[in-house]
Design a protein around this motif. Structure first.
Motif, short mmCIF file in Angstrom:
data_model
loop_
_atom_site.label_atom_id
_atom_site.label_comp_id
_atom_site.label_asym_id
_atom_site.label_seq_id
_atom_site.Cartn_x
_atom_site.Cartn_y
_atom_site.Cartn_z
N VAL A 137 0.81 -1.22 0.00
CA VAL A 137 0.00 0.00 0.00
C VAL A 137 0.84 1.27 0.00
N ASP A 138 2.15 1.14 0.27
CA ASP A 138 2.92 2.36 0.46
C ASP A 138 4.34 2.29 -0.10
N ALA A 139 5.21 1.44 0.50
CA ALA A 139 6.64 1.55 0.20
C ALA A 139 7.00 1.28 -1.26
N GLY A 185 -1.49 0.42 9.69
CA GLY A 185 -1.15 1.77 10.15
C GLY A 185 -1.11 2.75 8.98
N GLU A 186 -0.46 2.34 7.88
CA GLU A 186 -0.41 3.23 6.72
C GLU A 186 -1.77 3.31 6.02
N VAL A 187 -2.54 2.22 6.09
CA VAL A 187 -3.88 2.22 5.49
C VAL A 187 -4.77 3.25 6.21
N GLY A 256 1.94 11.68 10.64
CA GLY A 256 2.28 10.78 11.75
C GLY A 256 3.73 10.33 11.77
N HIS A 257 4.50 10.71 10.76
CA HIS A 257 5.87 10.18 10.63
C HIS A 257 6.91 10.98 11.40
N THR A 258 6.63 12.23 11.72
CA THR A 258 7.65 13.05 12.39
C THR A 258 7.95 12.43 13.76
N ARG A 272 7.78 -1.66 15.00
CA ARG A 272 7.47 -1.69 13.56
C ARG A 272 7.11 -0.30 13.05
N HIS A 273 7.45 -0.03 11.78
CA HIS A 273 7.18 1.29 11.21
C HIS A 273 5.70 1.65 11.30
N GLY A 274 4.84 0.71 10.94
CA GLY A 274 3.40 1.00 10.95
C GLY A 274 2.88 1.26 12.36
N ALA A 276 4.72 2.65 14.74
CA ALA A 276 5.21 3.99 15.08
C ALA A 276 4.38 5.07 14.38
N VAL A 277 3.95 4.78 13.16
CA VAL A 277 3.11 5.75 12.43
C VAL A 277 1.77 5.93 13.15
N ALA A 278 1.23 4.83 13.68
CA ALA A 278 -0.04 4.92 14.42
C ALA A 278 0.14 5.82 15.64
ZN ZN Z 1 5.47 5.30 6.34
#
Ligand code: ZN
Ligand code: NAD
Ligand SMILES: O=C(O)C(=O)C[C@@H](O)[C@H](O)[C@H](O)COP(=O)(O)O
Length: 371
Positions: A137-139, A185-187, A256-258, A272-274, A276-278
């Motif tokens: 969905v993202d990377a 999380g990215e969704v 949400g990435h900062t 996990r990245h997702g 952390a994004v949440a």
């Molecule tokens: Zn991301």
């Protein structure tokens, strides 16, 4: 969009257009994307996924000289040293500009492999076969590639659009549940920044029903990829974002990435990245509420939506000063000024430049309290 069966092709327009194909069994389409001129192909794959990659490896090796670039699993692969090892192997293989790099793995693998392709001979074609929900969905879409440095996440890299992306949903059958949830999380992020239907779907679907073969997951994948495409097509090199009024351009995808990236670094990528994004999205919603730009209901909806699918919404692992310092090297920063993507409402992302330390601290305290 499409019915749950068959395949869906989403087109990414731009100077180097390509397709994102979504469906079951679509990895079989890979050799068709390599072009007639490719005598050599390099398969970038983590050690742990070599078995899963067997059919892809066989198909690639049938008509071309195959160099397998076996890389560390997950985030450990995203280093300058791993990329240098890959470039050495491409040199030994005599890899030319008509040859093709193929990545097979999660977002860490597509980020690394994409950068290897971007750097070799100043750019050779790359085709991504993402194997995690997050990478689908993202990377794998949009051409951001890169690795981490000691100072932080994704600090070295390049924009290098793929020649094609094959999202074979069948590959998700072996993905550990926690990694599938991380992809959500990215969704959910895409729902907040651009597509409210994603939020409605997440809020009305039993999270346990979101499996590799479910039509609901497929719809979420298709909608999220479409959000990503719409944003990157409008601002491929992430140059459109300004402070204040107007859409932040590609920076919207950094919602949400900062804080998320700062947490990943503080945890030495043990989160996990997702996930952390949440946490970072809930944090920045709180920041936007404090700054007076986001209403209470939408701010509160963040913890509900991310939490519903099983993602964390709070974090208490690192002191404020450490996270504040890590956020300072975020790519959105300008000089000493932090810049955040905030929402003024669902689907209405803007830039908040230089928030007050008081608001930052209050949002941090709320994040700690939620942990
Ligand atoms: Zn991301
Ligand atoms: N370039 C971009 O636009 C972009 C966008 C979002 C995220 N990212 C990056 O993506 C990375 C996170 O990606 P991720 O969540 O895919 O993590 P990941 O690549 O680390 O993969 C997570 C785990 O899943 C395993 N795995 C992958 N596919 C599997 C499968 N089908 N079956 C069984 N196991 C499987 C991997 O071996 C790994 O252990 C981060 O580095 C993040 O910065 C980049
Ligand atoms: O494609 C983008 O643009 C994004 O920001 C997508 C993010 O989900 C992704 O994690 C990206 O790698 C973050 O980029 P960075 O420039 O903040 O490192």
């Amino acid at each position: 969009m499409s019915a749950p069966t068959g395949e869906t092709t989403l087109h990414v327009a731009g100077p180097t257009p390509y397709d994102v194909v979504i469906g079951h069994g679509v990895a079989d389409r890979l050799t068709g994307l390599l072009g007639d001129g490719a005598a050599r192909v390099a398969l970038v794959v983590p050690e742990t996924l070599r078995e899963l990659a067997a059919p892809v490896r066989e198909a690639l090796a049938a008509d071309r000289r195959l160099t397998e670039l076996v890389v560390p699993d997950g985030e450990a692969a995203k280093t300058v040293a791993t990329a240098a090892t890959c470039w050495d192997a491409l040199g030994e293989a005599g890899f030319t500009r008509s040859d093709v790099v193929v990545t097979f793995g999660g977002g860490a693998t597509t980020d690394l492999g994409g950068w290897v392709a971007a750097g070799w001979l100043r750019g050779v074609p790359v085709v991504h076969v993402p194997t995690t929900l997050l990478a689908m969905v993202d990377a794998a879409v949009g051409g951001k590639t890169g690795v981490n440095t000691a100072a932080g996440k994704n600090l070295v890299g390049a924009f290098h659009e793929p020649a094609g992306v094959l999202c074979d949903l069948s590959l998700l059958a072996t993905l550990p549940r926690a990694d599938l949830v991380a992809g959500l999380g990215e969704v959910v992020k895409c729902g907040f920044i651009a597509d409210p239907r994603i939020l409605e779907l997440v809020e009305s679907t039993d999270p346990a029903a979101l499996t590799a073969d479910s039509p609901e997951l497929r719809e979420l994948v298709e909608r999220s990829v479409q959000v990503k495409i719409d944003v990157v097509v409008g601002d491929l090199r992430e140059t459109a974002g300004t402070a204040g009024e107007g859409h932040p351009g590609r920076e919207a995808l950094n919602y949400g990435h900062t804080m998320g990236h700062a947490i990943e670094r503080a945890e030495r990528y043990g989160v996990r990245h997702g996930e952390a994004v949440a946490i970072g999205s809930v944090f920045v919603a709180e920041l936007a509420r404090r700054a007076g730009v986001l209403d209470d209901m939408t701010a509160d909806r963040h913890a509900t939506a991310f939490g519903r699918v099983g993602l964390p919404t709070g974090y208490a692992g690192a002191p404020y000063d450490d996270l504040r310092a890590a956020m300072a090297v975020d790519k959105k920063s300008r000089g000493d000024q932090l810049r955040f993507v905030v929402l003024h409402g669902v689907g209405d992302p803007r830039v908040l430049a230089g928030p007050s330390e008081e608001h930052l601290r209050a949002a941090y305290d709320a994040m700690v309290a939620r942990a």
